[in-house]
Write a protein that holds these residues in place. Structure first.
Motif, short mmCIF file in Angstrom:
data_model
loop_
_atom_site.label_atom_id
_atom_site.label_comp_id
_atom_site.label_asym_id
_atom_site.label_seq_id
_atom_site.Cartn_x
_atom_site.Cartn_y
_atom_site.Cartn_z
N SER A 99 0.81 -1.22 0.00
CA SER A 99 0.00 0.00 0.00
C SER A 99 0.85 1.27 0.00
CB SER A 99 -0.95 -0.05 1.20
OG SER A 99 -1.79 1.06 1.20
N ASP A 242 -2.50 6.45 -3.17
CA ASP A 242 -1.38 5.75 -2.55
C ASP A 242 -0.92 4.64 -3.50
OD1 ASP A 242 -3.57 4.06 -2.17
OD2 ASP A 242 -2.78 3.25 -0.30
N ASP A 244 -1.24 1.39 -3.91
CA ASP A 244 -2.15 0.38 -4.49
C ASP A 244 -3.51 0.99 -4.82
OD1 ASP A 244 -2.88 0.64 -1.79
OD2 ASP A 244 -3.72 -1.38 -1.74
N ASP A 246 -6.11 2.22 -3.35
CA ASP A 246 -7.41 2.07 -2.69
C ASP A 246 -7.80 3.39 -2.02
OD1 ASP A 246 -5.46 1.84 -0.75
OD2 ASP A 246 -6.37 0.13 0.28
N ARG A 247 -6.85 4.33 -1.99
CA ARG A 247 -7.11 5.62 -1.37
C ARG A 247 -6.89 6.76 -2.36
NH1 ARG A 247 -2.89 5.02 3.32
NH2 ARG A 247 -3.17 7.26 3.37
#
Ligand code: MG
Length: 453
Positions: A99, A242, A244, A246-247
Motif C-alpha cells: 500500500s 497511494d 495500491d 485504494d485511497r
C-alpha cells in the motif's frame, strides 16, 4: 487462533521488509495456506514494487500446489482486483502490495470471494493453516493451472464510469492534475479520467517501484509538486493515490490539501443527500463526518477500526457510504471496499454538480483533531488498558474499539495498536487548542497509570 504465537496478519495483510521479514519462502507458504483455505479459482495482482515478481511467483507456486487455478491480472489497483474477484465469481484473490509503505516493504493481502478484504476470521483460518502446515497438496494430475487476464483494468474503469453521471462531469469541462505516485493507478486512473471527459495532466504516472516521485503515503509533505501544479495549471482539482490506489486524497482549486476526514465528510454528505440512509465509519473518525451526514438527514454508525469491519457493517445495514479518514472511501454504488478510482470519480461528480471544492469544503462544519501515541514495553498494553478502564468507570464512554470518552468539549479515544506496542490517542475539541489539551491530558493520564504499581 493459538494464543502466544506471532500474529501473521496486521491491519492490512502480511507486510514486511523484502528479503528480511517478507521473503519468497514466506510468500510460498502463504500461497499454500491461502490456497488450502480458499480452494477453486484465485486471481492475483500486484502494485508496482521492485519485489513484486519475486513474491508473486512464490505465492502462485503455493496456490497451484494446492490445486487452485490462478488468474494473473498483472499490475492493477487493489480495488480493481477486488472488483474482478466479485464480478467473475472467483473463490478469492491475492494482492501483492504494501500500500503506502516505503519501497523496501511489500506484503500479501487476501481478498474474499465477495471482493471484500478478508475478515479477521478468514485471516485467522489462513494463519491456522500456515502455522500447522496442514497444507493441501494436489496430486500430480490435479495441480492448478495458471492463466493470464489483461481485462481487469479496463473492466474496472468501465464499471466506475457506469456508476457516475458522466454527462454532468463532461459538461463542466473540468481540468484535473492527477498524481499516480508511480503506483498501480498508472494503469487505470489516467484512462478513467479520459473516459470521464476531463482534461488532465499526470504526475508520477510511470509505474516504478522505487517511487522516484515521492513516497507513496499521500501526505501534504509528499504532495508538494501536486499542490503547486494545481494552482500553476489553473486546475479545478488535484488528486493523488497511494501505492495500491485504494485511497485518494484531494487538493482544491486554490492549491489547499484537503484532509481526508473532510473529503470523507463531503462525499458522505452528498451520497446521503442523494439517496438518504446511513454512513459507517470507525470510532476514530472526527465528528465532522457525523455532523455533515446529519445535515443531509442521515445517521452515522461507528465500528471498530479497520476497513474490512467497516465494509461488512455497511453490507449489514445497507449503508450508502463509509470509509476512513485517510482517503479510503467505500462507495457501494461500485463495491464494498476502499476504492481510489471510484472516490476520484465520485468527487468529480460532486464538483461538476455543486461547484468548486474549496467552496464545498468551506460549508462543512469545523474539525479540530489531534493524534498522538504513547510507546509501551512489549506486552504492557493489556494491563494498561485494564487500569485505564477502571479509572474511567462512571464516565460517558463507548468501548466499540479501545475506550472513547465523551467530554464536555469533545472526545478522546484511547486505543491499543493491533500491531505495535503502543497506545494511540485521538482527541477532538471544539477548538484546535482544546483538542491539543485533551490529547496532552490523556497522554499524561496513561503515563501516570504506567508508573502505578
Ligand atoms: Mg492502500
Amino acid at each position: 487462533m493459538v494464543e502466544g504465537r506471532k500474529k501473521l496478519f496486521g491491519t492490512n495483510g502480511v507486510r514486511g521488509v523484502v528479503n528480511e521479514s517478507m521473503s519468497p519462502e514466506l510468500a510460498l507458504r502463504l500461497g499454500l495456506a491461502i490456497g488450502t483455505a480458499m480452494h477453486g479459482e484465485i486471481a492475483i495482482a500486484t502494485d508496482t514494487r521492485t519485489s513484486n515478481t519475486m513474491l508473486k511467483e512464490a505465492v502462485v507456486s503455493g496456490l497451484l500446489s494446492t490445486g487452485c487455478n490462478v488468474i494473473d491480472t498483472g499490475i492493477i489497483p487493489t480495488p480493481a482486483l477486488q472488483y474482478f474477484v466479485r464480478e467473475r465469481r472467483l473463490n478469492g484473490g491475492v494482492v501483492i502490495t504494501a500500500s503506502h509503505n516505503p519501497p523496501e516493504f511489500n506484503g500479501v493481502k487476501a481478498i474474499a470471494s465477495d471482493g471484500t478484504e478478508a475478515s479477521s476470521q478468514e485471516e485467522g483460518m489462513i494463519e491456522d493453516i500456515f502455522y500447522s502446515e496442514n497444507f493441501k497438496r494436489a496430486r500430480w494430475n490435479e495441480i492448478g493451472q495458471l492463466h493470464f487476464n489483461e481485462q481487469a483494468a479496463s473492466d474496472y474503469i468501465d464499471a466506475i464510469a457506469s456508476k457516475v453521471d458522466v454527462a454532468s462531469i463532461k459538461k463542466r469541462k473540468l481540468r484535473v492534475v492527477l498524481d499516480c505516485s508511480n503506483g498501480a493507478s498508472c494503469f487505470t486512473s489516467p484512462y478513467l479520467l479520459e473516459k470521464l471527459g476531463v482534461e488532465f495532466i499526470t504526475l508520477n504516472a510511470q509505474p516504478q517501484g522505487s517511487f522516484p516521485g515521492h513516497e507513496s503515503e499521500p501526505t501534504p509533505e509528499h504532495l508538494q509538486s501536486l499542490i503547486k501544479s494545481v494552482s500553476a495549471l489553473d486546475a479545478d482539482l488535484g488528486a493523488a493515490h497511494d501505492g495500491d490506489a485504494d485511497r485518494t486524497v484531494f487538493v482544491d482549486e486554490k492549491g489547499n490539501y484537503i484532509p481526508g476526514e473532510l473529503s470523507l465528510a463531503l462525499i458522505a454528505m452528498e451520497e446521503v443527500r442523494k439517496s438518504g440512509g446511513t454512513a459507517v465509519v470507525p470510532v476514530s473518525t472526527p465528528s465532522v463526518v457525523e455532523r455533515a451526514v446529519a445535515s443531509a438527514g442521515g445517521k452515522t454508525i461507528y465500528t471498530r477500526v479497520g476497513s474490512p469491519v467497516v465494509a461488512r457493517k455497511m453490507m449489514e445495514v445497507h449503508a450508502v457510504i463509509g470509509g476512513e479518514e485517510n482517503g479510503g472511501i467505500i462507495n457501494p454504488r461500485m463495491q464494498y471496499c476502499r476504492d481510489g478510482g471510484m472516490t476520484l470519480a465520485t468527487m468529480l461528480e460532486i464538483i461538476a454538480k455543486n461547484g468548486s471544492l474549496s467552496s464545498l469544503i468551506a460549508k462543512l462544519p469545523e474539525s479540530h483533531t489531534v493524534k498522538t501515541k504513547v510507546q509501551l514495553a512489549e506486552g504492557e498494553g493489556h494491563m494498561l488498558m485494564e487500569r485505564f478502564r477502571q479509572s474511567v468507570q462512571g464516565m460517558k464512554r463507548d468501548e466499540t474499539d479501545g475506550i472513547k470518552l465523551f467530554l464536555d468539549r469533545g472526545w478522546v479515544l484511547v486505543r491499543p495498536s493491533g500491531t505495535e506496542p503502543l497506545i494511540r490517542i485521538f482527541a477532538e475539541g471544539d477548538t484546535e487548542e482544546q483538542a491539543r489539551k485533551y490529547a496532552e491530558e490523556y497522554v499524561r493520564i496513561i503515563n501516570e497509570l504506567r508508573e502505578k504499581r
